[in-house]
Design an enzyme around this catalytic site. Structure first.
Site, PDB file in Angstrom:
ATOM      1  N   HIS A 195       6.289  31.381  28.568  1.00  0.00           N
ATOM      2  CA  HIS A 195       5.499  32.088  29.585  1.00  0.00           C
ATOM      3  C   HIS A 195       5.292  31.271  30.861  1.00  0.00           C
ATOM      4  O   HIS A 195       4.169  30.983  31.270  1.00  0.00           O
ATOM      5  CB  HIS A 195       4.141  32.498  29.001  1.00  0.00           C
ATOM      6  CG  HIS A 195       4.224  33.566  27.973  1.00  0.00           C
ATOM      7  ND1 HIS A 195       3.134  34.308  27.579  1.00  0.00           N
ATOM      8  CD2 HIS A 195       5.275  34.015  27.236  1.00  0.00           C
ATOM      9  CE1 HIS A 195       3.500  35.168  26.635  1.00  0.00           C
ATOM     10  NE2 HIS A 195       4.806  34.999  26.421  1.00  0.00           N
ATOM     11  N   GLN A 239      11.644  29.243  27.027  1.00  0.00           N
ATOM     12  CA  GLN A 239      11.773  30.154  28.161  1.00  0.00           C
ATOM     13  C   GLN A 239      11.843  29.405  29.489  1.00  0.00           C
ATOM     14  O   GLN A 239      11.812  30.028  30.550  1.00  0.00           O
ATOM     15  CB  GLN A 239      10.593  31.124  28.170  1.00  0.00           C
ATOM     16  CG  GLN A 239      10.590  32.053  26.969  1.00  0.00           C
ATOM     17  CD  GLN A 239       9.368  32.936  26.892  1.00  0.00           C
ATOM     18  OE1 GLN A 239       8.468  32.871  27.741  1.00  0.00           O
ATOM     19  NE2 GLN A 239       9.298  33.781  25.876  1.00  0.00           N
ATOM     20  N   TYR A 276      -6.277  41.526  37.036  1.00  0.00           N
ATOM     21  CA  TYR A 276      -5.473  42.505  36.311  1.00  0.00           C
ATOM     22  C   TYR A 276      -5.671  42.455  34.787  1.00  0.00           C
ATOM     23  O   TYR A 276      -4.940  43.101  34.050  1.00  0.00           O
ATOM     24  CB  TYR A 276      -4.011  42.392  36.741  1.00  0.00           C
ATOM     25  CG  TYR A 276      -3.872  42.908  38.157  1.00  0.00           C
ATOM     26  CD1 TYR A 276      -3.534  44.224  38.416  1.00  0.00           C
ATOM     27  CD2 TYR A 276      -4.201  42.098  39.247  1.00  0.00           C
ATOM     28  CE1 TYR A 276      -3.476  44.723  39.709  1.00  0.00           C
ATOM     29  CE2 TYR A 276      -4.160  42.591  40.548  1.00  0.00           C
ATOM     30  CZ  TYR A 276      -3.798  43.898  40.768  1.00  0.00           C
ATOM     31  OH  TYR A 276      -3.766  44.390  42.062  1.00  0.00           O
ATOM     32  N   GLU A 326       3.621  45.739  31.728  1.00  0.00           N
ATOM     33  CA  GLU A 326       2.921  46.353  32.854  1.00  0.00           C
ATOM     34  C   GLU A 326       3.736  46.329  34.141  1.00  0.00           C
ATOM     35  O   GLU A 326       4.505  45.402  34.401  1.00  0.00           O
ATOM     36  CB  GLU A 326       1.599  45.619  33.122  1.00  0.00           C
ATOM     37  CG  GLU A 326       0.568  45.768  32.036  1.00  0.00           C
ATOM     38  CD  GLU A 326      -0.761  45.126  32.402  1.00  0.00           C
ATOM     39  OE1 GLU A 326      -1.662  45.152  31.538  1.00  0.00           O
ATOM     40  OE2 GLU A 326      -0.902  44.602  33.534  1.00  0.00           O
TER      41      GLU A 326
END
Length: 411
Positions: free
Chosen positions: A188, A124, A294, A284
């Site tokens: 990520h 990624q 969060y 989210e």
């Protein structure tokens, strides 16, 4: 007419497009109510977790009444990741392998722009999000996020440089921030960057996915799984929130994030909105507040890809923030922007979010900081939409992993 619509019909009301280039739908029928509910999502969720409040997920479906169309104005980009609007109406675009391109509003592409630090484009990683300086017209400064090879692995890094007058290279490229610690993985990275209303940079950094790094999203001594607020020299911004735990990094703005790939500034309030990938379920949308946590991975509306529970399988805990909205099953949200143009007045202050795995652009109607309607656009194109921006012509422009640049506007 509207009383006869069933869920299958609702799910099919998307922006129709030809397979490779262009699509439209005439939505001016006066019998069609713009709210056609109950929701755009018809697939079964992965979990039976209840939402914390009404309207937190699977909100009412809405439809754009204006006749609109999406047109692929270019199909020649190579794995584009970020797009931003230049003052002259063109667009600056990152390509994952490590170059930038400039595109006109009709899709003409420049030669690749070189001179950037090397990226690790595995997995990624690569050349990720970008933004331009508010004073770009005079200083030509560009800021971007990329995955960098460093001792110990890779990390999410931020660089800046000047777009040369001949637009062939970035001059004096300088790395100004690294979100540590380094980790030997390729997942990520997060990777979005925007300016906030105070002129500081907001940067999203992922928690690097693996079980070894996941807990660092809850550590104030690490940059992983955080939203960072720095000045244009890479130093912690003035008046950053204070995290009381010992050793807290001064650049932290918010914490407890998984893989945040979307950042956008509300055009009226200046609030920072953020999206992040959940695991299996639990994507989210958050309205960020400085100093808040969060929740990832302590609370989540998702499960492991294996189907196992995450942690204690809880979705709420005192001191941890709830998402404004979440998706189960996931849509894999990426870049996003608020619409502030006048071409389609009913879109005013709506949030447009790119979806990767669900291959559409989500239009979210937000009232009093709550999502009150959701629409799916360009779903028939079958593209992984990666990032989106508003042009100076007040149309929307989006890039896809497949190399396309779309213009989305009224007919």
């Amino acid at each position: 007419m509207k009383n006869k619509l069933n869920l299958i019909t609702i799910a099919s009301f998307v922006l129709l497009a030809a397979a490779c280039s262009k699509g439209s739908i005439d939505e001016t029928d006066p019998e069609i109510d713009p709210v056609i509910g109950p929701g755009v999502e018809t697939s079964a969720p992965n979990t039976s977790y209840p939402p914390a409040f009404a309207g937190q997920t699977r909100m009412t479906a809405v439809r754009t009444n204006t006749a609109i169309q999406g047109t692929a104005i270019s199909t020649s980009l190579i794995a584009p990741w970020g797009i931003t609007t230049l003052p002259d109406g063109r667009f600056l675009i990152t390509q994952k392998a490590g170059t930038m391109r400039i595109a006109t509003s009709t899709g003409t592409l420049s030669a690749p722009i070189t001179g950037l630090p090397a990226v690790n484009a595995n997995g990624q990683g690569g050349l990720l999000g970008l933004c331009i300086d508010p004073q770009f017209s005079s200083n030509r400064m560009v800021y971007w996020v990329f995955s960098e090879n460093v001792p110990g692995g890779t990390q999410t890094s931020v660089a800046k440089g000047r777009l040369a007058q001949n637009e062939l290279t970035i001059e004096n490229a300088t790395i100004i921030y690294r979100a540590g610690p380094a980790y030997n993985g390729t997942l990520h990275y997060g990777g979005r960057i925007i300016f906030d209303k105070t002129g500081n940079l907001i940067v999203s950094a992922g928690e690097r996915s693996d079980l070894a790094t996941r807990p660092l999203a809850q550590s104030v001594t690490a940059g992983l799984g955080k939203v960072i607020r720095i000045n244009t020299n890479g130093q912690p911004a003035a008046a950053n929130p204070t995290f009381t735990t010992s050793g807290a990094l001064p650049e932290l703005y918010s914490m407890g994030h998984r893989n945040p790939q979307g950042l956008a500034l509300h055009p009226v309030t200046g609030d920072i909105w953020q999206s992040e990938h959940g695991p299996r379920g639990g994507d989210e949308l958050n309205r960020l507040q400085g100093g808040k946590n969060y929740g990832w991975p302590t609370i989540t509306y998702g499960i492991e890809y294996s189907g196992a529970a995450i942690g204690s399988a809880i979705q709420q805990q005192n001191g941890l923030e709830q998402p404004v909205y979440y998706w189960d099953p996931v849509i894999s949200p990426s870049g996003m922007t608020f619409y502030s143009g006048n071409r389609i007045p009913e879109w005013q202050n709506n949030l447009f979010m790119c979806s990767l795995s669900a291959t559409h652009i989500a239009r979210l109607v937000i009232t009093n900081n709550k999502v009150v309607g959701e629409e799916r656009l360009l779903a028939s194109e079958g593209q992984r939409f990666r990032d989106i921006t508003q042009g100076i012509d007040n149309a929307l422009y989006a890039v896809t992993d497949g190399g396309r640049l779309y213009r989305i506007d009224k007919q």
